[in-house]
Write a protein that holds these residues in place. Structure first.
Motif, PDB file in Angstrom:
ATOM      1  N   THR A  41     116.183  10.863  17.434  1.00 13.25           N
ATOM      2  CA  THR A  41     116.726   9.522  17.588  1.00 13.25           C
ATOM      3  C   THR A  41     116.923   9.221  19.074  1.00 13.25           C
ATOM      4  O   THR A  41     117.591   9.969  19.762  1.00 13.25           O
ATOM      5  CB  THR A  41     118.094   9.413  16.883  1.00 13.25           C
ATOM      6  OG1 THR A  41     117.941   9.831  15.539  1.00 13.25           O
ATOM      7  CG2 THR A  41     118.617   8.000  16.922  1.00 13.25           C
ATOM      8  N   PRO A  42     116.356   8.128  19.582  1.00 10.55           N
ATOM      9  CA  PRO A  42     116.571   7.801  20.994  1.00 10.55           C
ATOM     10  C   PRO A  42     118.034   7.421  21.232  1.00 10.55           C
ATOM     11  O   PRO A  42     118.649   6.749  20.399  1.00 10.55           O
ATOM     12  CB  PRO A  42     115.662   6.589  21.229  1.00 10.55           C
ATOM     13  CG  PRO A  42     114.829   6.431  20.010  1.00 10.55           C
ATOM     14  CD  PRO A  42     115.514   7.147  18.896  1.00 10.55           C
ATOM     15  N   ALA A  43     118.579   7.869  22.374  1.00  9.71           N
ATOM     16  CA  ALA A  43     119.997   7.645  22.661  1.00  9.71           C
ATOM     17  C   ALA A  43     120.347   6.163  22.722  1.00  9.71           C
ATOM     18  O   ALA A  43     121.377   5.741  22.213  1.00  9.71           O
ATOM     19  CB  ALA A  43     120.367   8.336  23.968  1.00  9.71           C
ATOM     20  N   PHE A  44     119.437   5.377  23.312  1.00 12.11           N
ATOM     21  CA  PHE A  44     119.795   3.960  23.478  1.00 12.11           C
ATOM     22  C   PHE A  44     119.892   3.255  22.122  1.00 12.11           C
ATOM     23  O   PHE A  44     120.760   2.431  21.895  1.00 12.11           O
ATOM     24  CB  PHE A  44     118.782   3.253  24.398  1.00 12.11           C
ATOM     25  CG  PHE A  44     117.437   3.020  23.783  1.00 12.11           C
ATOM     26  CD1 PHE A  44     117.193   1.845  23.085  1.00 12.11           C
ATOM     27  CD2 PHE A  44     116.432   3.964  23.896  1.00 12.11           C
ATOM     28  CE1 PHE A  44     115.968   1.618  22.506  1.00 12.11           C
ATOM     29  CE2 PHE A  44     115.203   3.735  23.309  1.00 12.11           C
ATOM     30  CZ  PHE A  44     114.974   2.563  22.611  1.00 12.11           C
ATOM     31  N   TRP A  45     118.999   3.641  21.214  1.00 10.49           N
ATOM     32  CA  TRP A  45     119.003   3.019  19.880  1.00 10.49           C
ATOM     33  C   TRP A  45     120.285   3.393  19.134  1.00 10.49           C
ATOM     34  O   TRP A  45     120.939   2.571  18.518  1.00 10.49           O
ATOM     35  CB  TRP A  45     117.780   3.502  19.102  1.00 10.49           C
ATOM     36  CG  TRP A  45     117.698   2.921  17.720  1.00 10.49           C
ATOM     37  CD1 TRP A  45     117.193   1.702  17.386  1.00 10.49           C
ATOM     38  CD2 TRP A  45     118.164   3.527  16.511  1.00 10.49           C
ATOM     39  NE1 TRP A  45     117.305   1.512  16.036  1.00 10.49           N
ATOM     40  CE2 TRP A  45     117.901   2.601  15.479  1.00 10.49           C
ATOM     41  CE3 TRP A  45     118.775   4.735  16.207  1.00 10.49           C
ATOM     42  CZ2 TRP A  45     118.227   2.866  14.147  1.00 10.49           C
ATOM     43  CZ3 TRP A  45     119.097   5.010  14.892  1.00 10.49           C
ATOM     44  CH2 TRP A  45     118.825   4.081  13.867  1.00 10.49           C
ATOM     45  N   PHE A  46     120.641   4.652  19.237  1.00 11.52           N
ATOM     46  CA  PHE A  46     121.861   5.109  18.579  1.00 11.52           C
ATOM     47  C   PHE A  46     123.083   4.426  19.186  1.00 11.52           C
ATOM     48  O   PHE A  46     124.016   4.049  18.485  1.00 11.52           O
ATOM     49  CB  PHE A  46     121.971   6.636  18.704  1.00 11.52           C
ATOM     50  CG  PHE A  46     123.044   7.219  17.847  1.00 11.52           C
ATOM     51  CD1 PHE A  46     122.972   7.135  16.470  1.00 11.52           C
ATOM     52  CD2 PHE A  46     124.148   7.840  18.419  1.00 11.52           C
ATOM     53  CE1 PHE A  46     123.968   7.660  15.670  1.00 11.52           C
ATOM     54  CE2 PHE A  46     125.148   8.374  17.619  1.00 11.52           C
ATOM     55  CZ  PHE A  46     125.044   8.282  16.246  1.00 11.52           C
ATOM     56  N   GLU A  79     118.252  16.158  30.812  1.00 12.59           N
ATOM     57  CA  GLU A  79     118.299  15.280  29.644  1.00 12.59           C
ATOM     58  C   GLU A  79     119.611  14.502  29.616  1.00 12.59           C
ATOM     59  O   GLU A  79     119.655  13.340  29.252  1.00 12.59           O
ATOM     60  CB  GLU A  79     118.193  16.097  28.358  1.00 12.59           C
ATOM     61  CG  GLU A  79     116.805  16.588  28.073  1.00 12.59           C
ATOM     62  CD  GLU A  79     116.814  17.738  27.104  1.00 12.59           C
ATOM     63  OE1 GLU A  79     117.437  17.594  26.030  1.00 12.59           O
ATOM     64  OE2 GLU A  79     116.241  18.788  27.432  1.00 12.59           O
ATOM     65  N   LEU A  80     120.672  15.195  30.021  1.00 14.88           N
ATOM     66  CA  LEU A  80     121.986  14.560  30.051  1.00 14.88           C
ATOM     67  C   LEU A  80     121.953  13.357  30.977  1.00 14.88           C
ATOM     68  O   LEU A  80     122.398  12.263  30.638  1.00 14.88           O
ATOM     69  CB  LEU A  80     123.020  15.580  30.541  1.00 14.88           C
ATOM     70  CG  LEU A  80     124.467  15.133  30.556  1.00 14.88           C
ATOM     71  CD1 LEU A  80     124.985  15.010  29.143  1.00 14.88           C
ATOM     72  CD2 LEU A  80     125.314  16.119  31.345  1.00 14.88           C
ATOM     73  N   PHE A  81     121.356  13.576  32.154  1.00 14.96           N
ATOM     74  CA  PHE A  81     121.271  12.503  33.131  1.00 14.96           C
ATOM     75  C   PHE A  81     120.423  11.355  32.594  1.00 14.96           C
ATOM     76  O   PHE A  81     120.798  10.189  32.670  1.00 14.96           O
ATOM     77  CB  PHE A  81     120.669  13.063  34.425  1.00 14.96           C
ATOM     78  CG  PHE A  81     120.929  12.195  35.612  1.00 14.96           C
ATOM     79  CD1 PHE A  81     122.104  12.324  36.337  1.00 14.96           C
ATOM     80  CD2 PHE A  81     119.997  11.240  35.992  1.00 14.96           C
ATOM     81  CE1 PHE A  81     122.339  11.511  37.425  1.00 14.96           C
ATOM     82  CE2 PHE A  81     120.245  10.423  37.075  1.00 14.96           C
ATOM     83  CZ  PHE A  81     121.412  10.559  37.803  1.00 14.96           C
TER      84      PHE A  81
END
Lengths: 326, 319
Positions: A145-150, A257-259
Motif C-alpha cells: 500500500t503506498p503511504a500517501f494513499w493510506f 524508506e522512512l525519509f
C-alpha cells in the motif's frame, strides 16, 4: 575500529560528491529558470539588463563545471546558500524543518520497529495459526500500500468523517507559536505518524517472522531444549538475540524508506517538515534548497546504515572476524 | 570394564527401557482428510548403566526423532505411543521435562547445535547445577578433553569441527546425567577426530552412565558399542551383541543385519539392492520383505513379532 570508521567516512565523502554532482547536473539541466522563479510573476517588469545583472551576480553566465565548483566551495565553508522561495539561509530552513520531521519520523520509526518486531514474533511463534495468517496478510497488504494513499484514507475517515483529528499542519491554523499546546501538537501528529508506522511494521514483521521460524527449527534450539532450557529463559538466552539481527539491520537501513515515506506523508497532511520543503523546492525551482536538502538526506540515510553496521558488529560476534580479515 | 550381556544383566534394573514405541505425525493430503505418517513403529530397546547401545540405521529412518522422543522435545503435532521407563519409572512428559539436561543429556551432531551468538563456555556451563563451581567444572572438562583453555572464550564459528565435537561432548560430561544420547556424533570427521570422538564417548560410559549411540556408521558402532540395535523403517529389526558381528555373519539373526555386515568393504562389499521404504508407505507385512533374499508370500501379509534368539532379539519368521 578506527579503520572501520575512517573507511566509512571515506565512503560518505565519495557518496556526497557523487550525489551532489548528479543532482547538480539534473537541476541545472531542468527547464526551470532560476531567475524567473526568483522574481516570480513580476518577471515581465524587469529589463533584460536587470536580468543579466542577476544572472551575473549568481554566476549563471559561467560554465557549468565552474558553477558546480563555486557551489562546492561555498558548501565547504558551511554556506549552503539562500533559499529562493523562503528568502532565508538554506541551513536555517533545514534545521527548522528537520526538527519538525524528526519528531514525526522518530516516533513512527520507534513504533513501527517495536510493533513490527512483536507482530513478527507473535506470528512466527504460532506459525500456521489464524493469528499468523492474519498478521501475514496484514503485512502483505500494508507492504504493497503506498503511504500517501493510506494517508489520504486515514484523513478521509478520521479527519473528514469522524472529525477526531485535524486535517493537516502541525498546529492549529492561525494560532501564534506561543499559544500552541503540547496536546495540539500531538493531535496533529497522530495521523501522519499512524500513516508512516502502520505501514512500516510490514517488512519488520515479515522478516522477524521468517527468522524466528528458522531459529525455532534450528539445531541449537533443539540442543538448548535438550539441555533442559525452556519457556522465557530459552527465548531470552537463545531466541531474542538471534532473531533481532535482521530486524535491527533492516530497521536502521530503512532510514531511506522512512525519509521517502515522510516526504509523501508530509505532503498529504501539509505537515511543515523537511519532506514538504523538498517538494516545494523542486516545484519552485529553488536550486540551493533542493541541493541542500538532498545532501542532508544523504547524510541522514548514511547515518542510519552506519548505525546498522555498528550494531551488527556489537551483537553478532561473527561480524568482528570478517572485519579484521578484510 | 566388565561386559554385560543379556544373561548377567537380568537382575539389574535397566536405565532405559523402551517398549513398543510408535511415533506418528499427522499429514494433510488432498482435501481435509487427515492421515498419519508413522516414523517409528514398535521400537524396543533396553540400556543398562555403563552400557553403550548403538542404534544403527540409514539416514531418513527416523533416528533423530527417536532421540527427541526420549528427551521429550518432539514437535507439538507428534503423537507418541508405547512405554518409556527410566530407572524403572514411567517417563512421562512431565518427568522428561524434569530430567532432560540433568539425568538425560544429548550429544548432538554438529557445531550447528551451538548458539552462534554465545561463547562456548557459557553454553557448556548452562547444564551445571552448581552455580559456584560451574566455571571450574567446565574448565576441567575442557582440559580433560584436550581443549585449549581459551576455547571457552570462543564463539562456535571460531571452532574447528573436532573442537566443536569436543565442546558438545563436554556438555554431556559436565552434566550429572545417567543416560547420554549421542545423536550421530561422528559424520564428516577425519580419521583422527573420528577415533578421538569415539574414545571420548567410550570414556563417558566408564562412570556407569548408559549411552544410546545413534549412528549410521557401523564401524563406529562396532568400535565402542556393547549391543547394536538395527533400526529399519522405524522398527528394531534386531538387537545383536557386538560379538555376533564376525565371520560371514552366521551369528546374526536378521537378513538385513547380515546384508549390512556383508556390505562392508572388508567383508564382501556386496551391496543390498532396493531402497529404504518411504515414511508414508503403508507396510502390512514385514518392513524388510521387499528387499529380503529369503522372503516368502507369508512375509508380505504378516508382521513378525520380536523374539529372543541367542541372547539377542530379532523380528523375522525365518531367523
Amino acid at each position: 575500529m578506527i579503520k572501520f570508521i575512517l573507511r566509512k567516512t571515506g565512503k560518505l565523502a565519495s557518496l556526497l560528491i557523487a550525489i551532489s554532482l548528479l543532482s547538480f547536473i539534473l537541476v541545472s539541466n531542468s527547464p526551470e529558470d532560476p531567475v524567473q522563479s526568483y522574481i516570480g510573476a513580476e518577471i515581465s517588469r524587469i529589463s533584460p539588463e536587470q536580468r543579466k545583472n542577476i544572472e551575473e551576480y549568481w554566476g549563471l553566465n559561467r560554465s557549468k563545471p565552474e558553477q558546480y565548483l563555486l557551489w562546492v566551495k561555498a558548501v565547504f565553508q558551511g554556506n549552503l546558500g539562500e533559499s529562493l522561495i523562503y528568502r532565508k539561509p538554506v541551513s536555517e530552513i533545514i534545521l527548522e524543518r528537520f526538527s519538525a520531521s524528526i519528531v514525526l519520523m522518530g516516533i513512527s520509526w520507534l513504533l513501527s520497529g517495536v510493533f513490527g518486531f512483536l507482530l513478527g514474533i507473535l506470528a512466527g511463534m504460532n506459525e500456521g495459526s489464524i493469528l499468523d495468517r492474519f498478521i501475514k496478510s496484514y503485512s502483505f497488504i500494508m507492504a504493497s500500500t503506498p503511504a500517501f494513499w493510506f494517508g489520504l484514507l486515514l484523513l478521509m475517515v478520521f479527519a473528514a468523517w469522524l472529525n477526531w483529528f485535524p486535517v493537516g499542519l502541525a498546529s492549529p491554523a492561525g494560532s501564534l507559536a506561543g499559544e500552541v499546546s503540547l496536546i495540539d501538537k500531538l493531535k496533529h501528529l497522530v495521523l501522519p505518524v499512524a500513516t508512516l508506522s502502520i505501514g512500516g511494521v510490514a517488512s519488520i514483521a515479515l522478516h522477524t517472522r521468517e527468522k524466528i521460524i528458522e531459529v525455532l527449527n534450528s539445531e541449537f534450539i533443539r540442543f538448548a531444549k535438550a539441555k533442559g532450557e525452556r519457556g522465557i529463559k530459552l527465548f531470552w538466552r537463545h531466541g531474542l538475540r538471534n532473531i533481532s539481527l535482521p530486524a535491527i539491520s533492516l530497521h536502521f537501513a530503512s532510514f531511506g524508506e522512512l525519509f521517502g515515506g515522510a516526504v509523501l506523508t508530509e505532503q498529504v497532511f501539509s505537515y511543515p517538515g523537511l519532506g514538504q520543503a523538498i517538494v516545494k523546492a523542486g516545484l519552485g525551482g529553488d536550486v540551493p534548497l533542493l541541493l541542500g536538502i538532498t545532501l542532508f538526506s544523504v547524510v541522514f540515510i548514511f547515518v542510519g546504515n552506519f548505525m546498522a553496521d555498528l550494531l551488527y558488529v556489537v551483537i553478532d560476534p561473527r561480524m568482528k572476524i570478517k572485519q579484521t580479515h578484510d | 570394564m566388565n561386559k554385560k550381556s543379556f544373561s548377567n544383566t537380568k537382575n539389574q534394573i535397566p536405565l532405559l527401557e523402551v517398549k513398543n514405541l510408535s511415533l506418528l505425525f499427522p499429514q494433510y493430503k488432498e482435501g481435509l482428510k487427515e492421515s498419519y505418517i508413522q516414523v517409528i513403529r514398535d521400537f524396543e530397546l533396553t540400556i543398562y548403566p555403563g552400557e553403550i547401545v548403538a542404534v544403527v540405521g540409514s539416514s531418513g529412518s527416523g533416528k533423530s526423532l527417536l532421540a527427541d522422543s526420549i528427551l521429550g522435545i518432539l514437535p507439538d503435532n507428534a503423537e507418541i505411543m508405547g512405554r518409556l521407563l527410566f530407572n524403572g519409572e514411567h517417563l512421562s512428559t512431565k518427568r522428561q521435562q524434569q530430567l532432560r539436561g540433568k539425568s538425560i543429556s544429548l550429544i548432538p551432531q554438529s557445531v550447528k547445535a551451538l548458539d552462534p551468538l554465545m561463547k562456548t563456555s557459557k553454553q557448556v556451563q548452562s547444564v551445571i547445577p552448581d552455580k559456584k563451581a560451574k566455571k571450574r567444572i567446565q574448565e576441567e572438562a575442557f582440559i580433560k578433553l584436550g581443549l585449549p583453555p581459551e576455547t571457552g572464550d570462543k564463539y562456535p564459528h571460531e571452532l574447528s569441527g573436532g573442537m566443536a565435537r569436543r565442546v558438545l561432548i563436554a556438555t554431556a560430561m559436565v552434566s550429572e546425567s545417567e543416560l547420554i544420547i549421542a545423536d550421530e556424533p561422528t559424520p564428516g570427521l577425519d580419521e583422527l577426530t573420528w577415533e578421538e570422538t569415539l574414545t571420548n564417548i567410550k570414556q563417558l560410559s566408564k562412570s556407569n552412565r548408559g549411552i544410546m549411540f545413534i549412528t549410521h556408521d557401523i564401524h563406529a558402532a562396532l568400535k565402542i558399542a556393547d549391543k547394536i540395535a538395527v533400526f529399519y523403517a522405524g522398527e528394531t529389526l534386531e538387537i545383536a551383541n557386538k560379538e555376533d558381528f564376525s565371520g560371514k555373519g552366521e551369528r546374526l539373526r536378521h537378513p538385513y543385519t547380515k546384508a549390512l555386515w556383508l556390505a562392508l568393504p572388508e567383508n564382501n562389499f556386496k551391496p543390498l539392492k532396493g531402497n529404504h521404504p518411504e515414511s508414508d508407505e503403508v507396510l502390512i507385512g514385514c518392513v524388510f520383505e521387499k528387499r529380503c533374499p529369503i522372503a516368502t508370500e507369508f512375509c508380505k501379509t504378516n508382521k513378525p513379532k520380536s523374539a529372543k534368539i541367542n541372547n539377542g532379539i530379532t523380528r523375522c519368521f525365518y531367523a
